[in-house]
Design an enzyme around this catalytic site. Structure first.
Site: not given
Length: 775
Positions: A82, A351
């Site tokens: 690029e 419990s």
């Protein structure tokens, strides 16, 4: 003079030009720096950096928050493709710009942009506005402004994190995972080249859309990379593609269809997203453990679903560091409520709170580990707790009561400790499901009357584990965080040592015979109606919490802590490869000599003693109340009282003397229990409480008439325990004779609503009375 005047004019012009340039520069600085205001995906990664899940951004794009951890291979490919002069220009490249103008003029259309990477960043920030010469000029100005504000590295990072990569994939972070199932810092040369050319024509990534053209672009770039003379400052150290790496890169295929985003911790992610939406959440979850636990849960689901049990949750914490290492909020396969986070859901505790009361009373000095507790039916202000098995032992050591999760003994303990105080303790421990006042729960607080989340429970146990680890910290390499547990380290150590002795589920039978077997201190819980199954276990580092049930609260037969939650717990514990090896007490604990039968501090009447560990607190349990001197006649066959038998002919023996109801249940399970001899015939009648007692009703109480399955009213069954079951008992109700009982002292009675006086007299004249309100 003229030359002086010309010189002054030159200075003034220079000043004017300088002022204009300064003004233009200041005006240039006033131009806002291009910024991105995009929505971002919420991204969750594990402790190792593995992607666990992601949520798509609000605009429908997979746009991950920038990690700024990008491969230099990618940057080398990007610059070669690029912007080869990236490190030499200040935002735009005049040469490339002019060349683009000439080529576009010759072609009669835009065939080349001439944009630098900086200009492309500006274009991305401005949402790809139409390409015009005016827009291009603005991009040049803004690119220069960008270069002035950001470093070259930052500009490359901005491009990498916002470039389009086909479909709804934006940014290198999302693209690397979506196409190559990797992170952007681990890209190969082939992957880096593919992603470098893709933003130029992002539609090429889709199958069937010019894939050959994408391959040609990638291969061409890879060839260029072998010959690249890309300029970069020395500090960048951009890599060079060698011939061998080039050959390997050319052999790699293009990606097929994009990978689906993982969802290995959906519920954890949803919880975190509330406060971290659009952020990268770096969790402490362990990816391999999370995946393995999901697989284990899937196997258990196949069994549970046969019993219409749909949902489950597993939550694991490393309590030494406080790190959450596993969080699975529900079964992924569940047909119902799979999205509901059952780690955070408030459910009936069953419990699972009993170890907290056990430890609290150890610290208080009112309970010793092996102290006998009453295990008999009881009715307390309409509350009638029952053991899960329906059996009662009469008297049971406290440690066995915890290991067998017996309800009646723990209701007795809570009555002694105080439900208001226990309520306050649970609030201090961070149980946010305790939302009502203490009297709303009453004594049911210990047997599932309250609600708690798996999250809060595991964290409470983690605080206990951390407190214990702090007391024996020399065993660990890393420092242990300070604990906020309200219990002493010794109370915790004793409690966990008892929990270590619980009988494991059937799938774990024979576990102790294997050298690789791991110890776990664990506890289960089952809520009323079989709606919730709990199991929580500790090793030296981890707390594992498991909940199994249906999110909608539907109960199922067999949905118990031992049957449904514990097998899952031990499968997860097996993966962790950690064991519980803490001592039964720390160095600060004291030795207490106790009666080996009753577990109370010993007296001279105890036939034998043993030693137990206790926290270093004042003992308030009192001495053994059950071993007593019993005076006998000369033959030893009868019990005598002080005033009914010659003093010189009687002698005493030590007996274990339990209250009648405790004795009645206890001797059914203890063949060695020696009942008291009968009273000598000439002795006075004994006190009723020493001879017999009501099993039901326990005290003057409100009695509810039972209703049968067809809706019909049933008989109320009253029951008495007598020291000598062979004695005959005579029953009357409101002075109406009902009948007699012998051996099995149960009397079924047909009654209507109202108040009744129940009177029972045995053949020796011992009498019991009860006032009963029937509704």
């Amino acid at each position: 003079m003229g030359s002086m005047r010309n010189r002054n004019k030159g200075y003034r012009r220079l000043k004017i030009v300088g002022a204009v340039l300064l003004g233009l520069f200041l005006l240039f600085l006033c131009i806002p720096v291009p910024r991105f205001d995009d929505d971002y995906s919420t991204v969750l990664t594990s402790k190792e950096g593995e992607l666990l899940g992601a949520r798509i951004a609000a605009d429908g794009q997979w746009r991950f928050p920038a990690s700024n951890q990008y491969s230099d291979k990618y940057f080398a490919c990007l610059l070669e493709y690029e912007d080869q002069q990236f490190f030499r220009h200040v935002g735009f490249n005049p040469v490339a710009f002019v060349e683009a103008l000439i080529e576009n003029a010759k072609a009669g259309e835009v065939v080349r942009g001439g944009s630098t990477i900086s200009m492309q960043v500006v274009r991305l920030a401005r949402k790809n506005k139409p390409r015009t010469y005016r827009e291009k000029f603005l991009e040049v100005i803004l690119a220069m402004r960008l270069e002035l504000h950001y470093s070259k590295r930052s500009i490359l990072n901005l491009y990498a994190s916002h470039a389009p990569f086909g479909g709804n994939v934006v940014g290198l972070d999302a693209a690397a995972w979506r196409y190559f199932h990797t992170t952007p810092d681990r890209l190969t040369w082939s992957e880096a080249a593919t992603l470098a050319v893709l933003p130029n024509a992002p539609a090429m990534i889709h199958p069937g859309r010019s894939r050959e053209r994408l391959l040609d672009k990638r291969d061409a770039l890879l060839l260029r990379m072998t010959q690249s003379e890309l300029y970069a400052p020395r500090r960048w150290h951009l890599p060079v593609l060698s011939h061998d790496d080039y050959e390997l890169a050319m052999m790699e295929r293009l990606p097929d269809k994009p990978y689906d985003m993982p969802m290995l911790a959906y519920h954890y992610m949803m919880e975190q997203e509330r406060s971290h939406k659009g952020e990268h959440i770096h969790s402490t979850l362990e990816a391999s453990l999370q995946q393995t636990v999901i697989e284990i849960m899937a196997r258990h689901y196949q069994t549970n679903v046969l019993n219409q049990i749909e949902n489950a949750a597993v939550y694991v914490v490393n309590y030494l560091t406080g790190e959450v290492v596993c969080y699975v909020g529900n079964n992924a396969e569940a047909k119902d409520a799979a999205m509901v986070d059952m780690v955070k859901a408030q459910r009936s505790t069953g419990s699972i709170l009993k170890p907290f009361l056990f430890a609290a009373m150890l610290d208080e000095g009112t309970l010793l580990p092996t102290m006998l507790l009453p295990d008999v039916p009881m009715s307390l202000s309409g509350f009638t707790p029952k053991n899960y098995s329906g059996q009662y032992w009469g008297a049971v050591p406290a440690n066995k009561a915890l290991q067998q999760s017996l309800n009646a003994p723990f209701v007795h303990l809570l009555k002694e400790y105080g439900h208001q105080k226990f309520h306050s303790l649970l609030k201090r421990m961070g149980l946010t499901g305790i939302v009502f006042n203490p009297d709303h729960y009453g004594l049911s607080l210990i047997v599932g009357g309250a609600e708690a989340s798996l999250y809060d429970l595991v964290n409470a146990y983690a605080a206990m584990g951390r407190k214990l680890a702090s007391a024996v910290n020399e065993s660990f390499n890393e420092p242990v965080p300070e604990s906020v547990s309200p219990f002493s380290a010794d109370a915790i150590a004793i409690t966990f040592d008892v929990m270590k002795g619980l009988t494991r589920p059937s799938s774990q039978l024979g576990w102790s015979g294997f050298s690789s077997s791991k110890q776990v201190a664990w506890k289960t819980g089952t809520s009323f109606g079989f709606r919730d199954a709990w199991a929580i276990g500790l090793t030296d580092r981890y707390v594992i919490g498991v909940w199994v049930g249906n999110a909608d609260g539907e109960g199922r037969p067999g949905l118990t802590g031992v049957g449904a939650a514990a097998p899952l717990l031990f499968d997860v514990a097996g993966v962790l490869k950690d064991s519980y090896t803490y001592p039964a007490a720390t160095a600060s604990a004291i030795d207490v000599e106790v009666c080996s039968v009753t577990g109370y501090p010993d007296t001279e009447l105890c036939p034998s003693t043993t030693t137990v560990k206790m926290p270093n607190v004042e003992l308030k349990a009192g001495v053994c109340p059950y071993h007593k001197k019993v005076f006998l006649d000369a033959s030893g066959q009868y019990q005598v009282l002080p005033d009914c038998y010659p003093v010189d002919q009687k002698h005493y023996e030590t007996y274990l003397v339990l209250p009648p109801v405790m004795e009645w249940f206890y001797k059914q399970h203890s063949a060695r229990y020696r009942a008291l001899p009968a009273l000598y015939p000439s002795c006075a009648t004994a006190h009723p409480d020493d001879v017999m007692a009501f099993v039901y009703p326990k005290s003057d109480a409100r009695v509810t008439i039972p209703i049968g399955i067809r809706g019909n009213r049933q008989q109320v069954i009253f029951e008495i325990a007598h020291r000598d079951p062979k004695k005959t008992i005579y029953w009357t109700l409101n002075d109406v004779f009902l009948g007699t009982t012998r051996l099995n002292h149960q009397m079924p009675i047909d009654v209507e609503q109202g108040t009744y006086r129940l009177r029972c007299v045995d053949e020796d004249g011992v009498e019991l009375n009860r006032t009963i309100l029937v509704n």
